[in-house]
Design a protein around this motif. Structure first.
Motif, short mmCIF file in Angstrom:
data_model
loop_
_atom_site.label_atom_id
_atom_site.label_comp_id
_atom_site.label_asym_id
_atom_site.label_seq_id
_atom_site.Cartn_x
_atom_site.Cartn_y
_atom_site.Cartn_z
N ARG A 1 0.84 -1.22 0.00
CA ARG A 1 0.00 0.00 0.00
C ARG A 1 0.87 1.26 0.00
NH1 ARG A 1 -3.88 -3.33 2.98
NH2 ARG A 1 -2.81 -2.97 4.94
N PHE A 2 1.94 1.24 0.77
CA PHE A 2 2.83 2.41 0.80
C PHE A 2 3.52 2.58 -0.55
CE2 PHE A 2 7.11 4.12 2.40
CZ PHE A 2 6.70 5.45 2.30
N ALA B 1 1.20 4.10 -2.98
CA ALA B 1 1.03 5.54 -2.74
C ALA B 1 2.22 6.33 -3.29
CB ALA B 1 0.86 5.80 -1.25
N ILE B 2 3.42 5.82 -3.09
CA ILE B 2 4.62 6.51 -3.58
C ILE B 2 4.55 6.70 -5.10
CG2 ILE B 2 7.10 6.17 -4.03
CD1 ILE B 2 6.67 7.22 -1.24
N ASN C 1 0.24 8.35 -5.87
CA ASN C 1 -0.50 9.40 -5.14
C ASN C 1 0.22 10.73 -5.06
OD1 ASN C 1 -2.25 7.31 -4.83
ND2 ASN C 1 -2.16 7.21 -2.61
N GLY C 2 1.29 10.91 -5.84
CA GLY C 2 1.95 12.20 -5.94
C GLY C 2 2.44 12.76 -4.61
N ALA D 1 5.45 19.37 0.47
CA ALA D 1 4.91 18.03 0.21
C ALA D 1 5.77 17.28 -0.81
CB ALA D 1 3.47 18.14 -0.29
N HIS E 1 7.71 13.82 -0.25
CA HIS E 1 7.50 12.71 -1.19
C HIS E 1 8.84 12.18 -1.71
CE1 HIS E 1 5.32 11.13 -5.07
NE2 HIS E 1 5.84 10.18 -4.36
N LEU F 1 10.70 10.26 1.11
CA LEU F 1 10.13 8.93 1.40
C LEU F 1 10.36 7.97 0.23
CD1 LEU F 1 6.74 9.84 3.16
CD2 LEU F 1 8.92 9.21 4.22
#
Lengths: 172, 143
Positions: free
Chosen positions: A35-36, A39-40, A43-44, A133, A137, A140
């Motif tokens: 899931r992470f 998202a990377i 999900n921008g 943000a 991003h 991460l």
């Protein structure tokens, strides 16, 4: 570096590249990881092409043969072509990559080499180009790519020679 | 406050990316509930990663409560009797992992496997990647 795998996954084959790998042995982390990772990439706020630049820079520095060979289709669709990939060398500062792309690579190198050494000037250039943000991003994304490329190396069984390029989708 | 935001903690900064923060937190939290690697053992390794990076921010953070003796003796773990064989095997692995994962020997991996099994070795390697990454990111962010 060991060229023999240090664990045998010995799992039932689900057809999912992550679940069927050694990572599938740690059942509690598999779904949160997927899931992470989703998202990377999806999900921008950075584009998949920008994330892929950092991923490939990391892959080359860590020397993860698998990571170097992979190209994520989502990044290609977002505009990352091989002409750009070929410029992710130690001389990228002299390349035709955009200033934004070069900033991504410099930030990745700071993470990989000396995270406490960022200059005030570089921080200013980064904040002029990227939102908070976007910096989170990028950080991460580098962390995740670095985590699993080092994981692949640590688990052994890495081929000694480069593999052919493989275009794949982000594992779901 | 760091150089790109007024947030004061690593988690508050991560929250600046609301499309990523919840999945990151779930991923991070999943490592503290593993059947194959006890939380106290992972906390020792997390703290050793912090020490090797000279990261006071990560060192001051307490994810899992450990005895004062285990915290204070950590830099001298190889000579100390307060650590179990499993903890020593994982700390030895942690140190090489931080220097260069290509330098990990089969004997060091086998030592971890003999204590934690195959799943435990994989769990440790994944967790070290996360701790190494969180430490480096906190340093990038000025902590």
């Amino acid at each position: 570096m060991s060229n023999q795998p240090r664990v045998s996954a010995n799992l039932s084959k689900t057809g999912n590249v992550v679940r069927d790998s050694a990572l599938g042995l740690v059942t509690e982390t598999v779904d949160p990881y997927l899931r992470f990772n989703h998202a990377i990439w999806h999900n921008g706020p950075l584009t998949a092409a920008e994330v892929e630049l950092a991923r490939l820079r990391n892959a080359r520095k860590v020397n993860c043969v698998f990571c170097k060979a992979v190209r994520y289709d989502i990044a290609i669709e977002a505009g990352l072509d091989e002409a750009k990939v070929e410029q992710i060398t130690d001389d990228f500062d002299q390349s035709e990559l955009s200033q934004r792309e070069k900033l991504i690579l410099v930030y990745t190198d700071y993470y990989l080499q000396q995270p406490t050494a960022m200059t005030t000037e570089f921080k200013q250039r980064l904040t002029e180009e990227f939102s908070a943000a976007e910096i989170v991003h990028l950080s991460l994304a580098i962390m995740l790519c670095n985590c699993f490329s080092r994981c692949a190396v640590s688990l052994g069984g890495m081929p000694e020679e480069d593999l052919p390029r493989m275009q794949i989708s982000v594992p779901e | 406050m760091t150089w790109f935001t007024e947030a004061n903690t690593q988690q508050d900064i991560i929250d600046k990316a609301p499309t990523l923060a919840p999945t990151f937190k779930a991923f991070y939290d999943s490592f503290w509930q593993l059947s194959s690697a006890p939380p106290s053992l992972l906390e020792l390794c997390r703290l050793r990663v912090a020490q090797l990076h000279q990261s006071d921010y990560q060192w001051q953070h307490q994810q899992i409560e450990l005895s004062t003796e285990k915290r204070q003796s950590l830099s001298q773990w190889s000579k100390s009797a307060v650590y179990t064989d499993a903890e020593k095997a994982c700390l030895a692995f942690t140190e090489v992992y931080c220097m260069d994962p290509q330098a990990i020997t089969d004997a060091q991996a086998e030592a971890v496997k003999s204590e934690l099994g195959d799943a435990g070795l994989v769990a440790l390697i994944e967790a070290l990647g996360l701790f190494y990454g969180m430490t480096r990111v906190s340093q990038l962010w000025g902590f």
